[in-house]
Each structure stands twice: as C-alpha cells, then as structure tokens.
Design an enzyme around this catalytic site. Structure first.
Site, PDB file in Angstrom:
ATOM      1  N   TYR A   1      -4.408  -3.829  -3.008  1.00  0.00           N
ATOM      2  CA  TYR A   1      -4.050  -5.189  -3.391  1.00  0.00           C
ATOM      3  C   TYR A   1      -5.197  -6.136  -3.029  1.00  0.00           C
ATOM      4  O   TYR A   1      -6.010  -5.846  -2.146  1.00  0.00           O
ATOM      5  CB  TYR A   1      -2.755  -5.620  -2.701  1.00  0.00           C
ATOM      6  N   GLU A   2      -5.215  -7.266  -3.699  1.00  0.00           N
ATOM      7  CA  GLU A   2      -6.331  -8.207  -3.620  1.00  0.00           C
ATOM      8  C   GLU A   2      -6.599  -8.719  -2.209  1.00  0.00           C
ATOM      9  O   GLU A   2      -7.730  -9.085  -1.873  1.00  0.00           O
ATOM     10  CB  GLU A   2      -6.032  -9.384  -4.559  1.00  0.00           C
ATOM     11  N   SER A   3      -5.585  -8.729  -1.370  1.00  0.00           N
ATOM     12  CA  SER A   3      -5.739  -9.253  -0.014  1.00  0.00           C
ATOM     13  C   SER A   3      -6.530  -8.322   0.890  1.00  0.00           C
ATOM     14  O   SER A   3      -6.830  -8.673   2.032  1.00  0.00           O
ATOM     15  CB  SER A   3      -4.365  -9.521   0.602  1.00  0.00           C
TER      16      SER A   3
END
Length: 263
Positions: free
Chosen positions: A50-52
């Site tokens: 995920y982008e985080s």
C-alpha cells in the site's frame, strides 16, 4: 450460494486476475477488496503493498485509507513513503498496480481530480495521490470500476493517471516502458485494450448481462471483441471469502469490534 450481486461479480472477477507471483500496489476501495480476496483464496503468497509504505500486508479487515493502522499491524515491514516510491515503485520492483477512479475514457486514462472545468469544477475530487506514479511505473495495471455513463466518458475533463494516452503507441512515444492498463473489470463486463489502437474492447460479459445493457451504460460507442466469452460465475468459496471480509470490515468500522466490547 448461486445468487450474487453485480459488485460481488466485479470484485471476484478482479481477484482472479492476480497470482501468487504478483507484487501488487493496491488502491483503496474496490481494488483493496479484490486483492485481499485473491490473497485469501487462490493466491496466498501474493505480496500486497500500500502507498503508505506497508509491504506484505495481510489485513483482516479492509482498510479505510492507506493510513489505516490495520495495514501496518499486519505488514511484514513498513518503509517510508519516499522509499516506497523511489526504490520500490520507480525501481521497477512492482509487477501489478490495481486502481480505481471517478472517470475513465476509451483509452483507459483515469480522472480523480475534477468533474467539469478545472478552474470552476462541478465536483472537486480527492486527486491523484500516488495513482499517476503507479499507472506509469507498475509492470501492468488493472482497473476496477462500475460501468456507468457518468464514469465511462467520451472525453475526460482532466487526465490524472495516464492509461494509453491518445491510443496506439502513445505510452512508448512518451518513454514509458511499462504495459499500462491491461484489463478493466466492471460490474457488467471485462475490457481489454485493442492490441493496435489500445481502445478498450469488451472481451467477457458477466452472467445475465446483455450487450445492449453494456452499450446503454457506456459514454462512448463501445466495441466488442470478435470472440466474447461469459465470465465464470463466482464460486461458493469466492463468495464466502468476500462476504466474510466485508462483514468483518463493517463490524470493525462500526465500532462493534473487540475493543468496544472489552470496554
């Protein structure tokens, strides 16, 4: 369990596109549901990112956002956002990106910025986030969206994430070496870009969906492949897994989980 909704069909059809070997950059919403159904059924060894910055995450409930603590709690490890984009994404280490959008055109370009003129929009959307980089740098892109005239439009007011640009070899002319969108999975059908023109073409219709219904719900004169198959209906296992994770998610997000019960 023979009855299923159009949204369930879309999510399960999208999940089937993934395999154990995929390193997948996951978008929030429908893409997240599809990727986790794949992980919980036929692709247990898939790597979800995920982008985080969470790598190898295995959420028990679907995250509300990329900052949801569930992602970090269940990840193999977490890196900084700059490292995620510079080393992992721009370094070509991610095979598949799974995206959604507010609007899409016939060349699979996505809009998540505005509806209407940019300076005076009818609707201001959340923006691109990491989607433009994902669309450019992942080996291939899958897109999940409901097929409606509002979402599938002849011309985008704003291109947030590039698909196949103006069609043909536009990506190559811009120096992009990745494949771009290879499949668009909707609640009515599955589309693929034509090998030459890159225009989205229907290759599979979902059970009970007619060509007329697909045509009525698209904002441009949609084309059909020479051979169009019927998407296999969801299996009992696929439906059970999807419904279970959705039920856990609703319970957790409604505040009726173990934390509240313990209190």
């Amino acid at each position: 369990m023979t009855d299923f909704t159009a949204n369930e069909m879309m999510t399960i059809a999208a999940a089937r596109e993934l395999s154990n070997d995929d390193v997948c950059f996951v978008g929030i919403g429908a893409p997240s549901a599809a990727c986790n159904v794949a992980r919980l059924t036929h692709a247990p060894d898939i790597t979800l990112i995920y982008e985080s910055g969470t790598v190898g995450t295995k959420p028990d409930v679907l995250p509300l956002s990329i900052g949801d603590g569930e992602l970090c709690d269940t990840a193999l490890f977490t890196v900084s956002v700059p490292e995620m984009f510079r080393y992992w994404l721009q370094g070509g280490r991610i095979t598949t990106g799974f995206l959604g959008g507010a609007q899409i055109d016939k060349f699979a370009n996505l809009n998540t910025t505005v509806v209407g003129p940019y300076q005076r929009p009818k609707v201001r959307l959340p923006g691109g986030g990491g989607a433009p980089e994902i669309a450019s740098n992942c080996g291939r892109i899958f897109i999940t969206m409901a097929l409606t005239k509002r979402g599938f439009v002849e011309k985008l007011p704003f291109v947030t994430s590039m698909g196949h640009g103006e069609g043909g070899n536009h990506r190559e002319r811009l120096g992009l070496k990745t494949k771009g969108p290879t499949r668009v999975i909707t609640d009515l059908c599955i589309l693929e870009p034509d090998p030459e023109t890159k225009e989205l073409t229907v290759v599979s219709t979902h059970p009970g969906v007619s060509r007329e219904h697909i045509i009525e719900n698209c904002g441009w004169p949609i084309k059909f492949a020479e051979i169009v198959i019927e998407t296999p209906a969801p299996t009992e296992t696929e439906l059970s897994v999807l419904r279970d994770i959705n039920a856990r998610t609703r319970k957790a997000h409604a505040g009726t989980g173990t934390a509240k019960e313990a209190a």
